[in-house]
Design a protein around this motif. Structure first.
Motif: not given
Length: 118
Positions: A56-63, A78-86
């Motif tokens: 899953v692509l979670l973010a395109e981080l602008a740096v 892993q995303y299913e486990v972490w889906s409720h977090t930032r």
């Protein structure tokens, strides 16, 4: 659209990303959730780690100072486990995985997290 970013970089992590970008070109992160260092975010040259339907692509981080966004991918399981977090990508002293680009720098990326209210 989410007002809370799913993934962000600490200032120290952003600085390391800028340094790695100068050396290696465009970058990406992947976090698999596997054993050992697999639960740490791994940094690769963009496109070097092959992603697919199980990711899953979670973010395109602008740096700041980097021309292109840095993709942050996570395995779907892993995303299913972490889906409720930032996820907050940070950097600390110590050697992580030999596969991640920061390994020769004597530091490693790691994830800090915050629960996102529903």
């Amino acid at each position: 659209m989410d007002l809370i970013p799913r993934v962000e970089l600490t200032p120290a992590a952003a600085e390391l990303v800028r340094r790695l970008r100068e050396i290696h070109g465009p970058l990406m992160f992947h976090q698999s959730g596997g054993c050992c260092d697999g639960s740490s975010p791994m940094c690769y040259p963009a496109g070097e780690f092959r992603t697919g339907n199980s990711d899953v692509l979670l973010a395109e981080l602008a740096v700041e100072g980097v021309d292109e966004p840095v993709g942050f991918w996570m395995s779907r399981n892993q995303y299913e486990v972490w889906s409720h977090t930032r996820l907050i990508v940070d950097v600390v002293a110590g050697r992580g995985s030999g596969f991640s680009l920061e390994a020769p720098e004597g530091v490693r990326f790691l994830i800090r997290s915050r629960v996102i209210e529903p």
